[in-house]
Write a protein that holds these residues in place. Sequence first.
Motif, short mmCIF file in Angstrom:
data_model
loop_
_atom_site.label_atom_id
_atom_site.label_comp_id
_atom_site.label_asym_id
_atom_site.label_seq_id
_atom_site.Cartn_x
_atom_site.Cartn_y
_atom_site.Cartn_z
N ARG A 140 0.86 -1.19 0.00
CA ARG A 140 0.00 0.00 0.00
C ARG A 140 0.89 1.24 0.00
O ARG A 140 1.72 1.44 0.90
N CYS A 141 0.72 2.07 -1.04
CA CYS A 141 1.53 3.27 -1.24
C CYS A 141 0.70 4.51 -0.95
O CYS A 141 -0.37 4.70 -1.55
N PHE A 142 1.20 5.35 -0.06
CA PHE A 142 0.49 6.55 0.35
C PHE A 142 1.09 7.76 -0.37
O PHE A 142 2.29 8.02 -0.26
N ILE A 143 0.23 8.49 -1.09
CA ILE A 143 0.69 9.66 -1.83
C ILE A 143 -0.16 10.86 -1.41
O ILE A 143 -1.39 10.81 -1.45
N ARG A 144 0.52 11.94 -1.01
CA ARG A 144 -0.16 13.15 -0.57
C ARG A 144 0.37 14.33 -1.34
O ARG A 144 1.58 14.59 -1.37
N GLU A 145 -0.53 15.02 -2.04
CA GLU A 145 -0.18 16.19 -2.84
C GLU A 145 0.96 15.89 -3.80
O GLU A 145 1.90 16.67 -3.96
N GLY A 146 0.86 14.73 -4.43
CA GLY A 146 1.84 14.34 -5.44
C GLY A 146 3.13 13.78 -4.90
O GLY A 146 4.00 13.39 -5.69
N GLN A 147 3.28 13.72 -3.57
CA GLN A 147 4.50 13.23 -2.97
C GLN A 147 4.26 11.88 -2.29
O GLN A 147 3.27 11.71 -1.58
N ARG A 148 5.15 10.97 -2.50
CA ARG A 148 5.09 9.68 -1.82
C ARG A 148 5.45 9.90 -0.35
O ARG A 148 6.48 10.49 -0.02
N VAL A 149 4.62 9.41 0.58
CA VAL A 149 4.89 9.63 2.00
C VAL A 149 5.02 8.31 2.78
O VAL A 149 5.24 8.33 3.99
N GLY A 150 4.91 7.17 2.10
CA GLY A 150 5.09 5.90 2.79
C GLY A 150 4.58 4.73 1.96
O GLY A 150 3.71 4.90 1.10
N VAL A 151 5.15 3.56 2.22
CA VAL A 151 4.71 2.31 1.59
C VAL A 151 4.71 1.23 2.67
O VAL A 151 5.69 1.10 3.42
N SER A 152 3.63 0.49 2.75
CA SER A 152 3.51 -0.56 3.76
C SER A 152 3.14 -1.90 3.13
O SER A 152 2.42 -1.95 2.13
N GLN A 153 3.63 -2.95 3.72
CA GLN A 153 3.13 -4.29 3.44
C GLN A 153 1.61 -4.25 3.63
O GLN A 153 1.10 -3.72 4.61
N TYR A 154 0.84 -4.79 2.67
CA TYR A 154 -0.62 -4.70 2.73
C TYR A 154 -1.19 -5.61 3.83
O TYR A 154 -1.99 -5.18 4.65
N HIS A 155 -0.78 -6.87 3.84
CA HIS A 155 -1.25 -7.81 4.86
C HIS A 155 -0.37 -7.63 6.10
O HIS A 155 0.53 -8.42 6.38
N HIS A 156 -0.64 -6.57 6.81
CA HIS A 156 0.32 -6.05 7.79
C HIS A 156 0.35 -6.81 9.10
O HIS A 156 1.24 -6.58 9.92
N ASP A 157 -0.58 -7.71 9.33
CA ASP A 157 -0.54 -8.51 10.56
C ASP A 157 0.30 -9.77 10.39
O ASP A 157 0.50 -10.50 11.37
N SER A 158 0.74 -10.05 9.18
CA SER A 158 1.46 -11.29 8.90
C SER A 158 2.95 -11.04 8.66
O SER A 158 3.34 -9.98 8.13
N HIS A 159 3.75 -12.02 9.04
CA HIS A 159 5.17 -12.01 8.70
C HIS A 159 5.38 -12.99 7.55
O HIS A 159 4.92 -14.14 7.61
N PHE A 160 6.08 -12.55 6.50
CA PHE A 160 6.39 -13.39 5.37
C PHE A 160 7.90 -13.64 5.35
O PHE A 160 8.68 -12.69 5.38
N GLU A 161 8.25 -14.89 5.31
CA GLU A 161 9.65 -15.28 5.40
C GLU A 161 10.51 -14.55 4.37
O GLU A 161 10.22 -14.57 3.18
#
Length: 250
Positions: A140-161
């Motif tokens: 999940r990529c967060f963009i505010r006023e044309g600027q990238r402000v963060g990217v997160s793993q979408y399934h955020h409760d899980s750990h993937f090896e």
Amino acid sequence: MSETWLENWPEGLAGLSFEQQGLRLSWAEVHALGRLNGIHGHCFQRSSPEALEGLTARLDDALQRFPQGAFVRLGSRSPKDTLASMLMRNRAFNGAQAVHLLTNGSERIAFELRRCLRAAYTPWIFLRRWCDIPPESEFRCFIREGQRVGVSQYHHDSHFEGLDAKETLECLRERILTFFPLLTARSHVTTAVFDLVIPRGGDGPVTLLELNPYGAPTDPCLFSWSAQDMDDTLRVRTATGEIARIRLSH
């Protein structure tokens, strides 16, 4: 309605996503779907059987384009809150299956259809080329006023090896930095949440999955909606439950 809905995507932005086909509903079809779905069914008028029969036939025709099946959703969101959705993975091979997915007691579909009724807006159904997406490939990529402000793993409760390994994070960062200018150049919105598919190991292109409004109730995943928390980092879950992060900007 919302600029993030699929029917409002410009052609260039849609070209970064999966092949898809949209069908705009008639009012008779909206009421027939809402009534059959059952959630708040009293809000929808009774309609003749021909409404759903016609929609099923239209979906049958459209699905010929997708021999491997298609992911079924409205332009705004999918009916992923039902048992049928879980069992079928929102995948349909014919019109009857597509209608079943949209009328199987989905609170999400009921909410959207009622919202469209209030706004006097006839919504769309979209069929999207089926693709198996490993959960660790969704971000999940967060963009505010044309600027990238963060990217997160979408399934955020899980750990993937291996997802939190330094070399994996470095590879993900490079792929995000390469894709980001293309995304913003083609996007019609400057503030939104963009869901991406980034294949592990650099195999295959980065693909735009969907757009969501920036802010609650959209899930911020491993961030919060505090402006101070949006620090242009890439965040993933570690085996110990902590958050690994790497700054995206060089």
